[in-house]
Each structure stands twice: as structure tokens, then as C-alpha cells.
Design a protein around this motif. Structure first.
Motif, mmCIF file in Angstrom:
data_model
loop_
_atom_site.group_PDB
_atom_site.id
_atom_site.type_symbol
_atom_site.label_atom_id
_atom_site.label_comp_id
_atom_site.label_asym_id
_atom_site.label_seq_id
_atom_site.Cartn_x
_atom_site.Cartn_y
_atom_site.Cartn_z
ATOM 1 N N GLY A 102 9.843 21.775 20.595
ATOM 2 C CA GLY A 102 10.300 21.034 21.760
ATOM 3 C C GLY A 102 10.033 21.779 23.049
ATOM 4 O O GLY A 102 9.678 21.170 24.072
ATOM 5 N N GLU A 103 10.196 23.094 23.011
ATOM 6 C CA GLU A 103 9.938 23.886 24.217
ATOM 7 C C GLU A 103 8.452 23.888 24.569
ATOM 8 O O GLU A 103 8.080 23.784 25.743
ATOM 9 N N ARG A 106 7.634 20.742 26.162
ATOM 10 C CA ARG A 106 8.142 20.720 27.530
ATOM 11 C C ARG A 106 7.126 21.373 28.475
ATOM 12 O O ARG A 106 6.842 20.849 29.568
ATOM 13 N N ALA A 107 6.551 22.501 28.072
ATOM 14 C CA ALA A 107 5.556 23.164 28.909
ATOM 15 C C ALA A 107 4.329 22.281 29.118
ATOM 16 O O ALA A 107 3.791 22.190 30.228
ATOM 17 N N ILE A 108 3.886 21.631 28.053
ATOM 18 C CA ILE A 108 2.744 20.709 28.150
ATOM 19 C C ILE A 108 3.049 19.596 29.147
ATOM 20 O O ILE A 108 2.245 19.278 30.033
ATOM 21 N N PRO A 154 10.458 31.279 26.735
ATOM 22 C CA PRO A 154 9.304 32.083 27.154
ATOM 23 C C PRO A 154 8.050 31.306 27.493
ATOM 24 O O PRO A 154 7.102 31.892 28.023
ATOM 25 N N ILE A 155 8.005 29.991 27.210
ATOM 26 C CA ILE A 155 6.879 29.184 27.674
ATOM 27 C C ILE A 155 7.321 28.123 28.677
ATOM 28 O O ILE A 155 6.610 27.842 29.642
ATOM 29 N N ALA A 156 8.518 27.564 28.517
ATOM 30 C CA ALA A 156 8.965 26.505 29.421
ATOM 31 C C ALA A 156 9.220 27.035 30.827
ATOM 32 O O ALA A 156 8.803 26.420 31.816
ATOM 33 N N ILE A 157 9.906 28.172 30.946
ATOM 34 C CA ILE A 157 10.225 28.678 32.278
ATOM 35 C C ILE A 157 8.983 29.180 33.012
ATOM 36 O O ILE A 157 8.798 28.851 34.196
ATOM 37 N N PRO A 158 8.079 29.944 32.376
ATOM 38 C CA PRO A 158 6.825 30.235 33.076
ATOM 39 C C PRO A 158 6.090 28.975 33.508
ATOM 40 O O PRO A 158 5.526 28.926 34.612
#
Length: 482
Positions: A102-103, A106-108, A154-158
Motif C-alpha cells: 500500500g505504501e 501511495r508513492a506511485i 521510507p518511500i511514501a514520505i520521500p
């Protein structure tokens, strides 16, 4: 033993000047080294900033639709690698597979969203007071943006810092958290393959005290965005503002869910459990206080304990709840259990290390529920950052609202109620940047602003949505007489 990932600077993958590396272990299997990353120096950080500064003018002059095309292509590459990225996130940070997937999604989605915004934004046209005049604004990038991101997303916030920064025409230096930098490095790889010009993004791994400090203090950096603990974030804010930079910080939380006397206890327990125990409680918006009307207290606690004790704990690739990210995070949570018992709270569920063949090694902890909690106790005031809920009994809505606001933080808050008046008062009077009615405290939409009050934020600029672009842009007003 795993490969070593290099820094990404000026379009090249390079080793640190130190020659030293950081090992990232799997928190579910600490003997397993997932990967190594550069333990960079001030010199490495400076090189990244200078590369971003050199690329700034050309990237700012790149048309918005072209910037958007690159973001869109990067999103497509991330989507093609979603399973691979999910596995890497599980291995480095420990999230359960469904949460990690899911995270990544979210980044995508964030990159696709800001790919569109890159083409849309540009300024506004106004009606002038004088004839024969055009009056309008244009948006320009701030310049070089330094992004310092945490390990828990670590991927969504960046992504939600990087995508708007690039969409607005800024160049970037990024320092991901050392505990789980792998997925952020994969964002850089995708952007590189998508055609991002050299120097527009530079990723340097290493300690915050070395790399982060140089990013914050370097004269060429124009804006700093930080997510992390309140203690560190307040120091970052002081450093950045002393250097005359634009700064945005999103920090800790002590998030409440009020359970009103009209609430269904089972429904409320579902929401609190999801908000408190999801991602092993390692979310800044996690519910850590359930403020419950005394009329439904016993039934609510029974329902919450039932959910806590039914959670399947083990390595995230196969189980519902994974480990904490590190031994120090686990020890911190267990320390809070001891503190709570010493202060007189009643442990009704969890509080220790689970006993199961699935968790023979690793940094696992049981979902934990305390009752008989007073609002002045440390577990009711301090951010635990683990799967621990403090249940506080109240006699009416006014008391519940007072307890909800009785902390230094103000990030997310929710209420479970069938009383529309209570819901409306809660929305108006809760001292929190995110308020939810009949919902859990966690979970955010990407197209609306996110940020906190009090010690949860610098209260300067919001993230995500159009407001996320505002931080990375500055307006110029044009008076064009003809």
C-alpha cells in the motif's frame, strides 16, 4: 552478503569519500544484512548540494509539462517494479506485506498526481485598476530544496516531498533515513531512467548529524523539509531559520480517538485497533490514546483486547504485524510498558515479546493495551512509537475534548460518535491539524493538505495537495503596460 548501493550525485552512482558503509539489517531476522549504503561525509553532502545548485537554472527553465512527463514516466517505472519494491520495504523496514504494498502504491500515485500538477500550475491572471495593462502572477521555484526523511514511511514520505519539489522546478538533495534507505534510492533510479537531467536530484546516505547538517546549513540550499521526531525537528527548524532558509517540519504526535457514549463499542474498537496497531504503531498519526466514555468503557476495552490478541505477529512477508524497525525502538516501547505500570496504569493485554516460533529472532512486540490511565501519565503525554494504546475513561464529551487537547502535540485526532453536535464541536475545537469523524487517526488522502499543530509541526507550510506545491514555489507579480 548484499550489494553496496552508492550515492546518486550529478546523474552518477558514486562511492562516498569516507570509504565506509552502513549495513541495513532485516528487523525480522537481524542476522540478515539486506544491503549496504554509503556512510557519507560532509564532503559528499557538499558535492550533492553543489550539483543541485549547478542544475537549478536549467531545471527551472524546463517547461512544466516536460517536468510532468518525467515524473509520469518515473511513476510508470515504479509501478512496474511494485512487487520488487514491496519486498525491499518489508526486508528493510519490517512492515507487513500488505502495508508495504500500500505504501509503494501511495508513492506511485503521488508521482502521477504531481505529474499532472506540473503542467497545471503557473500563476493567476488578475484584473488591473488601470487600462492598457496586464496584471498577473507567475510561480517560480524556490531553488535548491533539501529533504530529510524518516524510516517509518521510507518511500511514501520521500515521494510526497520530492514529487512536488521537482514538479515546481526545484532541484533536490535528499537524505533518506539510514534504517531503510533502499526504496528511496529506487525512486532515484526510476527518475534517472525516466530522463531526469543530471544534478536535478542528488541522494546522499549517512548520518543526520553529518549529511543532514551540511544540507541544512549550506548557503546554496534555499528550502529545508524535514519529517521526524519533535526534538530533532525543532533543532532542524532553528538551524534552517538561522541560515535564512524556508523551512517545513512535520513531527511527532500523541493522537487521540474519542469514543462517545453513543458509539458502537465494536466499531470503535475496530478503528482504534487499526489506527494503533497498524504498521506496528510506527506512524506519526497512530492512535495512542483512546478517550472513552465510562458508559461504554468495559465493552470497548473487551473488544479492543480481543482485536489486540488476535493479531498474527511475525515477519512481514508472511504475517499481519511485523517487527519494530530496530532493537532500540523495541527497547523504547518495552521501557514505556515498565513506566506505565510503575505509574499505576493497568496492563490488560500484551506488553511483552510474543512467544512463537515465528518470532524467535527479530524486534517483535505484542500489541499492548493499558487501562486506568490518567492524562498526566507519561504514556498519555509522550510519543511511544510502538503498538501501545492508553485507555482513558471520561464522564462526558467536554472532559473527553479537554483530555484530547491536553498534550503538546496536535497532529491527528478522531471521534467515534452518533451525535452530530459532538462531531461538529470536535471538528472545530480539536487542537489538531487532521480531524476525523467515525474514522481511524491514520490514513491520508494525497490531494489535501497534511500537517499538525503545536509540537507536531513548525506550522509554516503544509505537505501534500496544492499546498504541498506552495512550499516549493514563490510568486512574482507582473505589471505589463501596453
Amino acid at each position: 552478503m548484499s550489494d553496496t548501493t552508492r550515492n546518486y550525485v550529478s546523474g552518477q552512482w558514486i562511492e562516498s569519500a569516507t570509504g565506509e558503509t552502513i549495513e541495513v539489517e532485516n528487523p525480522a531476522r537481524p542476522s540478515e544484512v539486506v544491503a549496504r549504503y554509503q556512510d557519507s561525509s560532509t564532503e559528499d553532502a557538499t558535492e550533492g548540494v553543489e550539483a543541485a545548485a549547478d542544475a537549478a537554472d536549467d531545471w527551472a527553465a524546463t517547461p512544466g509539462p516536460e517536468r510532468g512527463r518525467i515524473l509520469r514516466e518515473a511513476a510508470t517505472l515504479l509501478a512496474e517494479r511494485k512487487d520488487e519494491l514491496t519486498d525491499l520495504l518489508v526486508a528493510e523496514e519490517g512492515k507487513a506485506n500488505a502495508e508495504a504494498g500500500g505504501e509503494v502504491q501511495r508513492a506511485i500515485d503521488i508521482f502521477y498526481h504531481f505529474a499532472v500538477k506540473a503542467a497545471e500550475r503557473g500563476g493567476t491572471v488578475k484584473n488591473p485598476s488601470s487600462p492598457n495593462q496586464n496584471l498577473y502572477t507567475i510561480e517560480e521555484p524556490v531553488g535548491v530544496a533539501a529533504l530529510i526523511t524518516p524510516w517509518n514511511y521510507p518511500i511514501a514520505i520521500p515521494a510526497w516531498k520530492l514529487a512536488p519539489a521537482l514538479a515546481a522546478g526545484n532541484t533536490v538533495v535528499l537524505k533518506p533515513a539510514s534504517a531503510a534507505p533502499g526504496v528511496a534510492m529506487e525512486i532515484a533510479r526510476a527518475l534517472d531512467e525516466a530522463g531526469l537531467p543530471d544534478g536535478v536530484l542528488n541522494v546522499v546516505t549517512g548520518s543526520g548529524s553529518v549529511v543532514g547538517t551540511e544540507f541544512i546549513e549550506h548557503d546554496a540550499v534555499d528550502a529545508v523539509s524535514f519529517t521526524g521526531s519533535s526534538e530533532v525537528g525543532e533543532m532542524v527548524y532553528d538551524q534552517a531559520t538561522d541560515s535564512g532558509k524556508r523551512v517545513q517540519t512535520e513531527l511527532g504526535g500523541k493522537n487521540p480517538t474519542i469514543v462517545a457514549d453513543s458509539a458502537d463499542p465494536a466499531e470503535a474498537a475496530d478503528l482504534v485497533a487499526s489506527g494503533a496497531f497498524g504498521v506496528t504503531g510506527q506512524a506519526c498519526t497512530a492512535c495512542s490514546r483512546a478517550i472513552v466514555h465510562e458508559d461504554v468503557l468495559d465493552e470497548f476495552v473487551a473488544e479492543l483486547v480481543d482485536r489486540a490478541e488476535s493479531i498474527d505477529i511475525g515477519p512481514g512477508d508472511e504475517h499481519e504485524m511485523g517487527p519494530q524497525v530496530s532493537e532500540s525502538e523495541l527497547e523504547s516501547t518495552l521501557d514505556y510498558v515498565e513506566v506505565a505500570e510503575a505509574e499505576g496504569a493497568t496492563l490488560v493485554s500484551g506488553g511483552g515479546i510474543p512467544e512463537s516460533s515465528a518470532v524467535e529472532s527479530g524486534y517483535f512486540v505484542e500489541p499492548t493495551v493499558f487501562t486506568d490511565v490518567d492524562s498526566e501519565m507519561r504514556i498519555a503525554q509522550e510519543e511511544v512509537f510502538g503498538p501501545l494504546v492508553a485507555v482513558i475513561a471520561v464522564s462526558d464529551f467536554d472532559e473527553a475534548l479537554a483530555v484530547a487537547n491536553d498534550v503538546e502535540y496536535g497532529l491527528a485526532a478522531s471521534i467515534v460518535t452518533d451525535d452530530h453536535t459532538e462531531a461538529n464541536r470536535f471538528v472545530r475545537e480539536a487542537e489538531s491539524g487532521v480531524v476525523k469523524v467515525n474514522d481511524k487517526t491514520t490514513g491520508l488522502e494525497l490531494h489535501v493538505p497534511f500537517g499538525g499543530f503545536k509540537r507536531s509541526s513548525s506550522e509554516t507550510w503544509r505537505e501534500q495537495g496544492d499546498e504541498g506545491l506552495d512550499f516549493y514555489t514563490i510568486e512574482k507579480t507582473v505589471y505589463d503596460n501596453y
